[in-house]
Design a protein around this motif. Structure first.
Motif, mmCIF file in Angstrom:
data_model
loop_
_atom_site.group_PDB
_atom_site.id
_atom_site.type_symbol
_atom_site.label_atom_id
_atom_site.label_comp_id
_atom_site.label_asym_id
_atom_site.label_seq_id
_atom_site.Cartn_x
_atom_site.Cartn_y
_atom_site.Cartn_z
ATOM 1 N N ARG A 176 0.826 -1.214 0.000
ATOM 2 C CA ARG A 176 0.000 0.000 0.000
ATOM 3 C C ARG A 176 0.858 1.260 0.000
ATOM 4 O O ARG A 176 0.639 2.180 -0.784
ATOM 5 C CB ARG A 176 -0.949 -0.003 1.201
ATOM 6 N N GLU A 177 1.816 1.322 0.910
ATOM 7 C CA GLU A 177 2.680 2.498 0.971
ATOM 8 C C GLU A 177 3.559 2.604 -0.277
ATOM 9 O O GLU A 177 3.832 3.703 -0.766
ATOM 10 C CB GLU A 177 3.559 2.456 2.223
ATOM 11 N N ALA A 178 4.007 1.467 -0.793
ATOM 12 C CA ALA A 178 4.891 1.470 -1.960
ATOM 13 C C ALA A 178 4.199 2.024 -3.195
ATOM 14 O O ALA A 178 4.839 2.621 -4.062
ATOM 15 C CB ALA A 178 5.406 0.064 -2.236
ATOM 16 N N THR A 179 2.890 1.816 -3.302
ATOM 17 C CA THR A 179 2.173 2.293 -4.483
ATOM 18 C C THR A 179 1.540 3.661 -4.285
ATOM 19 O O THR A 179 1.041 4.255 -5.253
ATOM 20 C CB THR A 179 1.067 1.297 -4.881
ATOM 21 N N SER A 180 1.545 4.191 -3.057
ATOM 22 C CA SER A 180 0.863 5.470 -2.816
ATOM 23 C C SER A 180 1.774 6.550 -2.245
ATOM 24 O O SER A 180 1.310 7.669 -1.992
ATOM 25 C CB SER A 180 -0.320 5.262 -1.857
ATOM 26 N N ALA A 181 3.072 6.249 -2.049
ATOM 27 C CA ALA A 181 3.995 7.230 -1.476
ATOM 28 C C ALA A 181 4.089 8.465 -2.365
ATOM 29 O O ALA A 181 4.069 8.378 -3.595
ATOM 30 C CB ALA A 181 5.378 6.614 -1.305
ATOM 31 N N HIS A 182 4.228 9.626 -1.735
ATOM 32 C CA HIS A 182 4.292 10.884 -2.476
ATOM 33 C C HIS A 182 5.680 11.496 -2.497
ATOM 34 O O HIS A 182 5.875 12.584 -3.051
ATOM 35 C CB HIS A 182 3.280 11.876 -1.901
ATOM 36 N N GLU A 183 6.641 10.809 -1.910
ATOM 37 C CA GLU A 183 8.022 11.252 -1.977
ATOM 38 C C GLU A 183 8.917 10.065 -2.294
ATOM 39 O O GLU A 183 8.645 8.937 -1.877
ATOM 40 C CB GLU A 183 8.460 11.887 -0.648
ATOM 41 N N VAL A 184 9.974 10.325 -3.030
ATOM 42 C CA VAL A 184 10.924 9.272 -3.383
ATOM 43 C C VAL A 184 11.947 9.138 -2.260
ATOM 44 O O VAL A 184 12.681 10.094 -1.977
ATOM 45 C CB VAL A 184 11.643 9.590 -4.709
ATOM 46 N N PRO A 185 12.020 7.992 -1.606
ATOM 47 C CA PRO A 185 13.027 7.831 -0.552
ATOM 48 C C PRO A 185 14.426 7.792 -1.151
ATOM 49 O O PRO A 185 14.635 7.216 -2.226
ATOM 50 C CB PRO A 185 12.661 6.485 0.095
ATOM 51 N N GLY A 186 15.370 8.404 -0.460
ATOM 52 C CA GLY A 186 16.736 8.371 -0.977
ATOM 53 C C GLY A 186 17.274 6.960 -1.059
ATOM 54 O O GLY A 186 17.938 6.594 -2.026
ATOM 55 N N ARG A 187 16.963 6.163 -0.035
ATOM 56 C CA ARG A 187 17.376 4.759 -0.021
ATOM 57 C C ARG A 187 16.168 3.909 0.364
ATOM 58 O O ARG A 187 15.454 4.235 1.312
ATOM 59 C CB ARG A 187 18.503 4.540 0.996
ATOM 60 N N LEU A 188 15.967 2.839 -0.371
ATOM 61 C CA LEU A 188 14.830 1.959 -0.118
ATOM 62 C C LEU A 188 15.316 0.513 -0.076
ATOM 63 O O LEU A 188 15.927 0.028 -1.026
ATOM 64 C CB LEU A 188 13.763 2.111 -1.205
ATOM 65 N N ALA A 189 15.045 -0.167 1.034
ATOM 66 C CA ALA A 189 15.314 -1.602 1.133
ATOM 67 C C ALA A 189 14.020 -2.337 0.828
ATOM 68 O O ALA A 189 12.971 -2.030 1.403
ATOM 69 C CB ALA A 189 15.816 -1.961 2.524
ATOM 70 N N VAL A 190 14.080 -3.290 -0.077
ATOM 71 C CA VAL A 190 12.915 -4.092 -0.453
ATOM 72 C C VAL A 190 13.191 -5.531 -0.042
ATOM 73 O O VAL A 190 14.191 -6.121 -0.468
ATOM 74 C CB VAL A 190 12.631 -4.012 -1.966
ATOM 75 N N VAL A 191 12.317 -6.094 0.779
ATOM 76 C CA VAL A 191 12.481 -7.456 1.266
ATOM 77 C C VAL A 191 11.491 -8.349 0.534
ATOM 78 O O VAL A 191 10.274 -8.182 0.646
ATOM 79 C CB VAL A 191 12.259 -7.555 2.782
ATOM 80 N N GLY A 192 12.001 -9.304 -0.234
ATOM 81 C CA GLY A 192 11.145 -10.209 -0.992
ATOM 82 C C GLY A 192 11.689 -10.439 -2.382
ATOM 83 O O GLY A 192 12.472 -9.635 -2.900
ATOM 84 N N GLY A 193 11.250 -11.534 -2.997
ATOM 85 C CA GLY A 193 11.721 -11.854 -4.337
ATOM 86 C C GLY A 193 10.613 -12.173 -5.309
ATOM 87 O O GLY A 193 10.855 -12.725 -6.384
#
Length: 476
Positions: free
Chosen positions: A168-185
């Motif tokens: 939900r947050e990944a598809t609706s965020a309004h700012e680009v995080p400088g660094r993003l860790a994504v857990v999952g494959g």
């Protein structure tokens, strides 16, 4: 608190695409129908999944495709217009307002009650509305649970204080995080890694398994991983997160191998769980939080009386919007037929649903390169002891692919059932391969004999010519 009692032929809990289709199809058979929704009408797909995610991904993939075309490459070397991409995403999500969807329900003459709906015994649903009203709904014929799924989060101490992202947050965020860790494959993880890396994040992809897309052919995950790395994503396999803490706005992520990672946000895309923990399953002898087992008409098998249906993701048959809508069309029509006492043709109602939900589920992963698959994989064929011939072809050798992109990298695989002489599965990886998928789905569902496929002539020069090359490879 005011108590109200209402009676309908069909009560649907959940107004996502699945619930909408169940209600619509049941209503078209002449049944009175009401739908209950506690959030936005249109559900996860419209606001936090399919539509916003593809709005984020489309400019990423389009730019990648353009960079492969001589004469256009130099014109698209700059960064994406982040503000424009996010504005388009917002528009595709209806700015998280559901007036249009509500208007559609009105036009279809399906009643809507906003609030939290729970089963309250056989054919009974209690709704706690947002304004404190309590409404008791009685169904003459059927109740359909279409509550979908929610994101799974790991059991890590202090995780709630970290405020992790889910889909939900990944598809609706309004700012680009400088660094993003994504857990999952899986699909969500790699699609969001693709999107946010292109929008300017420094993305680290932490994968517990030894590859991506482990339910698909291995080469699909390998090709996507290579492309992600080339785009700048730090892809780490066989990596497990053991703790997460936020200090001064920065995330510190500890890994099982003793390593540590810092990030601004962390997205967990590690699976989905059914939204059944608070829908009153215990009032009809079921266990809250469980997936709901259904037959081929989406009727819940563990409840007597034939009145309860579970449609879409909640039944765990195929967690895809298009498959849920497919089930919904069948379930709505079945409910109408049974209400009228009309016999069901088992050769159509049963077999058709089972085919679509088990051996012919189409899926597209909207990364760069795209991945499209339907039917069996080689591993599934081995597990089920189905005899197949595996046929591979380099899509880059097809004239249409060369027209599509210079230095086209792609691969096609079909599995030929040696006993039936038909296509049992297909996987395509490469730019634009999503448009190959429906032809493959028709071949699998229709059990089209290989000898007939020779007469389905692909237009030249298109990527579809890969079908001809696959057949030629099989015959040599």
């Amino acid at each position: 608190m005011q108590n109200v009692s209402l009676v309908y032929d069909v009560v649907v809990i959940g107004a996502g695409p699945v619930g909408e289709n169940v209600a619509d199809r049941a209503h078209t058979t002449g049944l009175s129908t009401v739908i209950v929704e506690g959030e936005l009408v249109g559900g996860e797909c419209s606001y936090w999944a399919c539509e916003p995610s593809k709005a984020l991904l489309r400019p990423v993939v389009a730019r990648a495709d353009a960079r492969r075309v001589p004469g256009l490459r130099q014109a698209v070397q700059g960064p994406l217009d982040v503000a424009a991409v996010l504005a388009h995403r917002d528009a595709m999500s209806g700015h998280w307002q559901d007036e249009d969807q509500v208007e559609w329900l009105k036009q279809e003459d399906v009643n809507l009650i906003r609030g939290h709906g729970r089963l309250d015994g056989p054919k009974q649903v209690t709704v706690q509305t947002h304004d404190g009203e309590r409404i008791r709904l009685s169904a003459r014929h059927a109740v359909a649970l279409c509550t979908g799924t929610s994101a799974v989060l790991p059991d890590l101490q202090g995780l709630a204080e970290v405020r992790p992202w889910t889909s939900r947050e990944a598809t609706s965020a309004h700012e680009v995080p400088g660094r993003l860790a994504v857990v999952g494959g899986g699909v969500v993880a790699i699609e969001m890694a693709t999107a946010w890396q292109a929008l300017g994040s420094r993305v680290t992809l932490l994968v517990r398994e030894d590859g991506l897309l482990h339910r698909m052919e291995p080469f699909a995950g390998e090709m996507v991983a290579q492309s992600l790395r080339e785009a700048g994503v730090d892809v780490r396999f066989e990596t497990k997160v053991t703790s997460v803490a936020r200090a001064g706005g920065e995330l510190r992520i500890e890994l099982a191998d003793g390593g540590e990672l810092t990030s601004d946000e962390i997205l967990f895309a590690i699976g989905r769980a059914p939204r059944t923990s608070d829908v009153g399953l215990e009032t009809v002898g079921l266990t809250p939080g469980d997936w709901l087992t259904v037959d081929d008409t989406c009727q819940v098998t563990a409840v007597d009386g034939g009145w309860l249906y579970a449609v879409g993701d909640v039944n765990h048959r195929a967690l895809l919007t298009h498959q849920g809508k497919y089930q919904a069309r069948i379930a709505g029509a079945v409910i109408g037929a049974r209400a009228k006492g009309e016999p069901l043709d088992d050769s159509w109602w049963g077999a058709h649903v089972a085919t679509a939900d088990s051996v012919a589920v189409p899926q597209v992963v909207f990364t760069d390169p795209e991945v499209a698959s339907v039917g069996l994989t080689t591993r599934e064929a081995e597990r089920t002891r189905r005899r197949v011939d595996v046929v591979d072809y380099d899509i880059g050798q097809v004239a249409g692919a060369v027209q599509f992109a210079e230095d086209y990298r792609g691969k096609a695989r079909v599995l030929i059932d040696t006993d039936r002489g038909t296509v049992a599965g297909a996987t395509f990886v490469g730019p634009g391969v999503g448009e190959l998928l429906h032809s493959a789905t028709i071949a699998v569902v229709g059990e089209v004999p290989i000898d007939r496929l020779w007469h389905a002539v692909p237009a030249f020069p298109t990527i579809s010519e890969v079908w001809l090359r696959l057949l030629e490879t099989y015959r040599t």
